[in-house]
Design a protein around this motif. Structure first.
Motif, PDB file in Angstrom:
ATOM      1  N   LEU A 437     -18.219  30.664 -10.980  1.00  0.00           N
ATOM      2  CA  LEU A 437     -17.057  31.447 -10.546  1.00  0.00           C
ATOM      3  C   LEU A 437     -15.977  31.491 -11.628  1.00  0.00           C
ATOM      4  CD1 LEU A 437     -16.722  29.914  -6.955  1.00  0.00           C
ATOM      5  CD2 LEU A 437     -17.693  32.133  -7.528  1.00  0.00           C
ATOM      6  N   ARG A 438     -16.363  31.383 -12.882  1.00  0.00           N
ATOM      7  CA  ARG A 438     -15.403  31.145 -13.951  1.00  0.00           C
ATOM      8  C   ARG A 438     -14.296  32.180 -14.053  1.00  0.00           C
ATOM      9  NH1 ARG A 438     -20.383  31.817 -14.993  1.00  0.00           N
ATOM     10  NH2 ARG A 438     -21.237  33.580 -16.141  1.00  0.00           N
ATOM     11  N   LEU A 439     -14.549  33.411 -13.698  1.00  0.00           N
ATOM     12  CA  LEU A 439     -13.521  34.433 -13.858  1.00  0.00           C
ATOM     13  C   LEU A 439     -12.360  34.246 -12.887  1.00  0.00           C
ATOM     14  CD1 LEU A 439     -13.086  36.750 -15.779  1.00  0.00           C
ATOM     15  CD2 LEU A 439     -14.048  38.306 -14.096  1.00  0.00           C
ATOM     16  N   VAL A 440     -12.540  33.480 -11.801  1.00  0.00           N
ATOM     17  CA  VAL A 440     -11.423  33.264 -10.871  1.00  0.00           C
ATOM     18  C   VAL A 440     -10.319  32.447 -11.539  1.00  0.00           C
ATOM     19  CG1 VAL A 440     -12.987  33.344  -8.890  1.00  0.00           C
ATOM     20  CG2 VAL A 440     -12.298  31.124  -9.824  1.00  0.00           C
ATOM     21  N   PHE A 441     -10.651  31.706 -12.596  1.00  0.00           N
ATOM     22  CA  PHE A 441      -9.636  30.891 -13.264  1.00  0.00           C
ATOM     23  C   PHE A 441      -8.723  31.733 -14.155  1.00  0.00           C
ATOM     24  CE2 PHE A 441     -13.015  27.961 -12.141  1.00  0.00           C
ATOM     25  CZ  PHE A 441     -12.296  26.941 -11.543  1.00  0.00           C
ATOM     26  N   TRP A 442      -9.029  33.024 -14.288  1.00  0.00           N
ATOM     27  CA  TRP A 442      -8.103  33.923 -14.976  1.00  0.00           C
ATOM     28  C   TRP A 442      -6.757  33.959 -14.256  1.00  0.00           C
ATOM     29  CZ3 TRP A 442      -6.631  36.207 -19.137  1.00  0.00           C
ATOM     30  CH2 TRP A 442      -5.749  37.284 -19.077  1.00  0.00           C
ATOM     31  N   GLU A 443      -6.765  33.694 -12.974  1.00  0.00           N
ATOM     32  CA  GLU A 443      -5.524  33.735 -12.198  1.00  0.00           C
ATOM     33  C   GLU A 443      -4.530  32.689 -12.686  1.00  0.00           C
ATOM     34  OE1 GLU A 443      -3.433  35.941  -9.312  1.00  0.00           O
ATOM     35  OE2 GLU A 443      -5.301  36.233 -10.427  1.00  0.00           O
ATOM     36  N   LEU A 444      -4.991  31.625 -13.316  1.00  0.00           N
ATOM     37  CA  LEU A 444      -4.067  30.641 -13.885  1.00  0.00           C
ATOM     38  C   LEU A 444      -3.222  31.261 -14.992  1.00  0.00           C
ATOM     39  CD1 LEU A 444      -6.333  27.458 -14.144  1.00  0.00           C
ATOM     40  CD2 LEU A 444      -4.327  27.758 -12.682  1.00  0.00           C
ATOM     41  N   ALA A 445      -3.837  32.108 -15.816  1.00  0.00           N
ATOM     42  CA  ALA A 445      -3.093  32.774 -16.886  1.00  0.00           C
ATOM     43  C   ALA A 445      -2.083  33.763 -16.325  1.00  0.00           C
ATOM     44  CB  ALA A 445      -4.063  33.479 -17.826  1.00  0.00           C
ATOM     45  N   VAL A 446      -2.383  34.319 -15.165  1.00  0.00           N
ATOM     46  CA  VAL A 446      -1.457  35.259 -14.528  1.00  0.00           C
ATOM     47  C   VAL A 446      -0.284  34.512 -13.910  1.00  0.00           C
ATOM     48  CG1 VAL A 446      -1.236  37.028 -12.740  1.00  0.00           C
ATOM     49  CG2 VAL A 446      -3.322  36.886 -14.106  1.00  0.00           C
ATOM     50  N   LEU A 447      -0.566  33.392 -13.280  1.00  0.00           N
ATOM     51  CA  LEU A 447       0.484  32.611 -12.621  1.00  0.00           C
ATOM     52  C   LEU A 447       1.353  31.861 -13.620  1.00  0.00           C
ATOM     53  CD1 LEU A 447      -1.737  31.242  -9.739  1.00  0.00           C
ATOM     54  CD2 LEU A 447       0.401  32.484  -9.372  1.00  0.00           C
ATOM     55  N   LEU A 448       0.744  31.374 -14.712  1.00  0.00           N
ATOM     56  CA  LEU A 448       1.469  30.584 -15.713  1.00  0.00           C
ATOM     57  C   LEU A 448       1.238  31.188 -17.094  1.00  0.00           C
ATOM     58  CD1 LEU A 448       0.398  27.090 -14.339  1.00  0.00           C
ATOM     59  CD2 LEU A 448       2.597  28.219 -13.966  1.00  0.00           C
ATOM     60  N   PRO A 449       1.795  32.373 -17.359  1.00  0.00           N
ATOM     61  CA  PRO A 449       1.491  33.088 -18.613  1.00  0.00           C
ATOM     62  C   PRO A 449       2.034  32.412 -19.860  1.00  0.00           C
ATOM     63  CG  PRO A 449       3.227  34.209 -17.395  1.00  0.00           C
ATOM     64  CD  PRO A 449       2.715  33.134 -16.497  1.00  0.00           C
ATOM     65  N   HIS A 450       2.983  31.492 -19.717  1.00  0.00           N
ATOM     66  CA  HIS A 450       3.542  30.826 -20.901  1.00  0.00           C
ATOM     67  C   HIS A 450       2.646  29.708 -21.413  1.00  0.00           C
ATOM     68  CE1 HIS A 450       4.663  28.083 -17.667  1.00  0.00           C
ATOM     69  NE2 HIS A 450       4.904  27.162 -18.572  1.00  0.00           N
ATOM     70  N   ILE A 451       1.572  29.412 -20.673  1.00  0.00           N
ATOM     71  CA  ILE A 451       0.678  28.322 -21.058  1.00  0.00           C
ATOM     72  C   ILE A 451      -0.650  28.895 -21.557  1.00  0.00           C
ATOM     73  CG2 ILE A 451      -0.590  26.296 -20.256  1.00  0.00           C
ATOM     74  CD1 ILE A 451       1.554  25.814 -18.204  1.00  0.00           C
ATOM     75  N   THR A 452      -1.119  28.395 -22.678  1.00  0.00           N
ATOM     76  CA  THR A 452      -2.455  28.719 -23.156  1.00  0.00           C
ATOM     77  C   THR A 452      -3.420  27.675 -22.593  1.00  0.00           C
ATOM     78  OG1 THR A 452      -1.639  29.706 -25.202  1.00  0.00           O
ATOM     79  CG2 THR A 452      -3.942  28.977 -25.171  1.00  0.00           C
ATOM     80  N   PHE A 453      -4.349  28.111 -21.780  1.00  0.00           N
ATOM     81  CA  PHE A 453      -5.270  27.190 -21.112  1.00  0.00           C
ATOM     82  C   PHE A 453      -6.564  27.054 -21.899  1.00  0.00           C
ATOM     83  CE2 PHE A 453      -2.547  28.451 -17.582  1.00  0.00           C
ATOM     84  CZ  PHE A 453      -2.346  27.247 -16.924  1.00  0.00           C
ATOM     85  N   GLU A 454      -7.026  25.845 -22.001  1.00  0.00           N
ATOM     86  CA  GLU A 454      -8.340  25.553 -22.548  1.00  0.00           C
ATOM     87  C   GLU A 454      -9.098  24.769 -21.478  1.00  0.00           C
ATOM     88  OE1 GLU A 454     -10.176  22.752 -26.028  1.00  0.00           O
ATOM     89  OE2 GLU A 454      -8.477  24.049 -26.560  1.00  0.00           O
ATOM     90  N   ILE A 455     -10.096  25.402 -20.859  1.00  0.00           N
ATOM     91  CA  ILE A 455     -10.811  24.809 -19.734  1.00  0.00           C
ATOM     92  C   ILE A 455     -12.213  24.426 -20.179  1.00  0.00           C
ATOM     93  CG2 ILE A 455     -11.672  25.183 -17.398  1.00  0.00           C
ATOM     94  CD1 ILE A 455      -9.409  27.094 -16.897  1.00  0.00           C
ATOM     95  N   HIS A 456     -12.558  23.168 -19.977  1.00  0.00           N
ATOM     96  CA  HIS A 456     -13.901  22.677 -20.280  1.00  0.00           C
ATOM     97  C   HIS A 456     -14.643  22.447 -18.955  1.00  0.00           C
ATOM     98  CE1 HIS A 456     -13.060  21.067 -24.590  1.00  0.00           C
ATOM     99  NE2 HIS A 456     -12.205  22.037 -24.285  1.00  0.00           N
ATOM    100  N   PHE A 457     -15.741  23.152 -18.776  1.00  0.00           N
ATOM    101  CA  PHE A 457     -16.601  22.932 -17.613  1.00  0.00           C
ATOM    102  C   PHE A 457     -17.631  21.868 -18.001  1.00  0.00           C
ATOM    103  CE2 PHE A 457     -14.980  27.220 -17.060  1.00  0.00           C
ATOM    104  CZ  PHE A 457     -14.596  27.213 -15.727  1.00  0.00           C
ATOM    105  N   VAL A 458     -17.615  20.750 -17.287  1.00  0.00           N
ATOM    106  CA  VAL A 458     -18.415  19.593 -17.675  1.00  0.00           C
ATOM    107  C   VAL A 458     -19.338  19.197 -16.526  1.00  0.00           C
ATOM    108  CG1 VAL A 458     -18.351  17.239 -18.588  1.00  0.00           C
ATOM    109  CG2 VAL A 458     -16.439  18.808 -19.045  1.00  0.00           C
TER     110      VAL A 458
END
Length: 651
Positions: A437-458
């Motif tokens: 479901l990785r594309l649902v995490f795009w919503e984090l960039a919409v909610l917190l646009p000032h943060i660059t997210f680096e997500i590791h799926f482990v």
């Protein structure tokens, strides 16, 4: 006690349901033969029982499915346990790879000739009602001689009798008004057999569903917590005190009550389960228009998905269909499929119209950092979503992380100053489903646009073929754009999310330390992987938040954390962004919801840190001096007086 609700693939539960029903039919037939009855005695008793059942207006459909392609091989037949080829610790279809393998007979011609080395069901008889509810099944194996149409008709007739008296779905026994048989030759033979039951038959019926659109509703059939007998085999009753756990008999209830060790017995857990049951209404509090249906103890997930045409893309992860596809293709994964739902223009939420809004539009106003969203209703209003939309079922993962970042971390770890960070590295553990479901995490960039997210799926459940793969999600030409380039040192326009895959357990992961670790529906007590990952987290001492499906699971997690790393967990908090879909349990009535509670790990005191900042030493007690003896005092006085007299004499 041990529950696997919310952690076990629905397909495994459904398969066991089919097996238990089939085993009952075979066992009853065999018992009749062993008792010395005539060969047809079992059928005659079933006919009498079926004729005594009330008639209904329902329409049933018999499907005869030929299988020439798929078979399975058992890795080790000697390890068969409880009439199964896998252990109780099998929670996902991926776990089945240790026990069985599926083969394609059309592609592996040499193996197809060696029939003694595999199990091949060449014909499946499946009986359902007009709503797609499973009523019974029977099958034939390719090892024996092929059945004639007459023999197949008798097999279908026996299946109908058993389904009338003991319907698999657990509903009341009843006779249908009409039986739809798609095979014309088979229907002609079956028709005179079922007339004695008062059931009509035909080849065509507009009220019967197509077999490709059948929703397997009978997944919710209840079973005994101890012996696993289903409701079509016996009568189930809940514990009188807690109303949480189901039993088929007093014997099973007593066995569970006095189970050893004591902390695994129902006697130990009963008061706690009663308290958990009292929170059922609070957990079912959602603002959605469909809340009453999806939070009901009889909620049928498959029917909801079918009725709302949620049968493709990301919605497959909420259905048994996703598990079924993985079961067959687990050994044929190719890297190109990884990006199947990540190509430009794809709506992963299809057919919801809100899907295009989520991936192709940005809100007119940014979210407030001072007053972050704390309810689904406020978030839906800001995003322009209708409360009719079930998209919260998928967005629960990204919104839960948002809630952790904006509300929980500032409260529990204020020294991190997380809201002022320009970049965040987040590790999501045991992330097999979340990666799907990785594309649902795009919503984090919409909610917190000032943060660059680096997500590791482990997690070791991820395909090895994509280990160390990297992707970029960024806003480009009015939609989310996906790239597969590595991102070392590359500048990317905000908002964006960088994704990396690590197909290994967390304790084996190399690289920089994360700012935040998250795990969804962790189930510490159900996987040995956590016994190694939790000590790793203890050594890193990184803020780590986990969700669970139920308060019961949080208590088990606390025990596991104590055993594995010597720490504990914080008090579980109700997650405002939990999924609205209730998880229907097989052997209990507890309220289970995906991501329903959140807690963070409380690490044990680090000895090194303690030495760097030693506590103030305690003040030593004052020990009074002992009084000298009287003779010593007298001698001291005489010496003093003599010195004084000598001084006066000299003067």
């Amino acid at each position: 006690m041990e529950f696997v609700s919310g952690y076990r693939d629905q397909l495994i539960d459904f398969s066991e349901l089919l097996f238990h029903w089939y085993r009952k039919m075979v066992t009853d037939r065999a018992a009749s033969g062993e008792s010395g009855d005539a060969p047809d005695a079992w059928r005659q008793r079933l006919e009498a029982a079926a004729q005594s059942q009330p008639a209904s207006s329902s329409i049933w459909s018999l499907h005869v499915i030929q299988n020439t392609r798929t078979a399975l091989t058992v890795e080790n037949p000697a390890q068969q346990m409880h009439d199964r080829f896998y252990n109780d610790d099998t929670l996902s279809t991926g776990d089945l790879a240790k026990y069985v393998s599926f083969i394609n007979l059309e592609e592996e011609e040499e193996l197809a000739l060696q029939r003694d080395h595999f199990i091949h069901v060449d014909c499946l008889l499946f009986l359902i009602d007009a709503g797609g509810c499973s009523l019974g099944l029977d099958f034939t194996l390719s090892h024996g001689p092929s059945l004639t149409t007459s023999q197949l008709a008798m097999k279908a007739y026996d299946l109908l009798l058993q389904s009338i008296v003991f319907p698999m779905c657990g509903c009341k026994a009843q006779r249908p008004q009409y039986l739809h048989v798609r095979d014309e030759a088979l229907q002609r033979i079956v028709e005179p057999l079922i007339l004695n039951l008062g059931v009509k038959s035909g080849v065509e019926s507009s009220q019967c569903p197509d077999p490709s659109k059948v929703a397997f509703r009978s997944i919710t059939v209840k079973a005994c917590h101890v012996c696993k007998k289903h409701s079509f085999e016996t009568t189930l009753r809940a514990c009188d005190k807690c109303q949480a756990v189901l039993y088929c008999s007093v014997a099973c209830q007593r066995l569970d009550w006095s189970k050893t060790p004591e902390d695994s017995s129902h006697r130990y857990w009963c008061p706690t389960l009663k308290e958990i049951m009292s929170h059922e209404k609070q957990l079912a509090d959602f603002p959605f228009t469909y809340t009453a249906e999806v939070t009901s103890p009889t909620f049928d997930r498959e029917i909801f998905l079918i009725r709302n045409r949620l049968c493709s893309v990301y919605w497959l992860c909420e259905s048994m269909l996703m598990s079924a596809s993985r079961l067959y293709s687990q050994n044929t994964w190719v890297v190109d499929r990884v990006l199947a739902f990540l190509t430009d223009g794809t709506n992963p939420y299809y057919p919801l119209k809100e899907g295009a809004l989520l991936v192709q539009e940005l809100p007119a106003e940014p979210s407030s950092m001072k007053n972050p969203f704390v309810t689904w209703k406020s978030y839906y209003k800001w995003r322009g979503l209708s409360l009719d939309s079930p998209v919260a079922v998928l967005l629960t993962y990204s919104l839960t992380i948002y809630h952790i970042i904006t509300r929980l971390v500032p409260q529990h770890f204020p020294e991190l100053n997380i809201l002022n960070k320009q970049s965040l590295k987040i590790h999501i553990l045991e992330a097999k489903k979340q990666f799907d479901l990785r594309l649902v995490f795009w919503e984090l960039a919409v909610l917190l646009p000032h943060i660059t997210f680096e997500i590791h799926f482990v997690g070791d459940g991820l395909p090895l073929e994509i280990d160390e793969q990297q992707f970029n999600l960024q806003w480009k030409t009015s939609q989310v754009s996906v790239g597969t380039r590595t991102y070392g040192g590359e500048k990317i326009a905000r908002p964006n999310i960088r994704i990396k895959v690590c197909a290994k357990p967390y304790h084996m992961k190399q690289g920089a330390k994360a700012d935040l670790v998250v795990g969804f529906n962790a189930g510490f007590g159900l996987s040995e992987t956590w016994l190694r990952s939790l000590p790793r987290l203890q050594s890193l001492r990184v803020p780590a938040y986990f969700t669970e499906c139920c308060e019961y699971s949080c208590l088990i997690d606390n025990q596991t954390m104590s055993t594995a790393a010597g720490g504990s967990i914080s008090k579980p908090l109700l997650n405002p962004f939990r999924s609205p879909f209730r998880i229907i349990s097989i052997d209990n009535n507890l309220p289970w919801y995906c991501n329903s509670y959140i807690f963070h790990l409380v690490y044990k005191v680090n000895p090194v840190t303690s030495r760097l900042q030693p506590p103030c030493p305690p003040t030593p007690p004052v020990v009074p001096l002992a009084a000298p003896p009287v003779d010593v005092l007298d001698m001291t006085r005489r010496k003093r007086d003599k010195r004084r007299s000598n001084l006066r004499r000299r003067k």
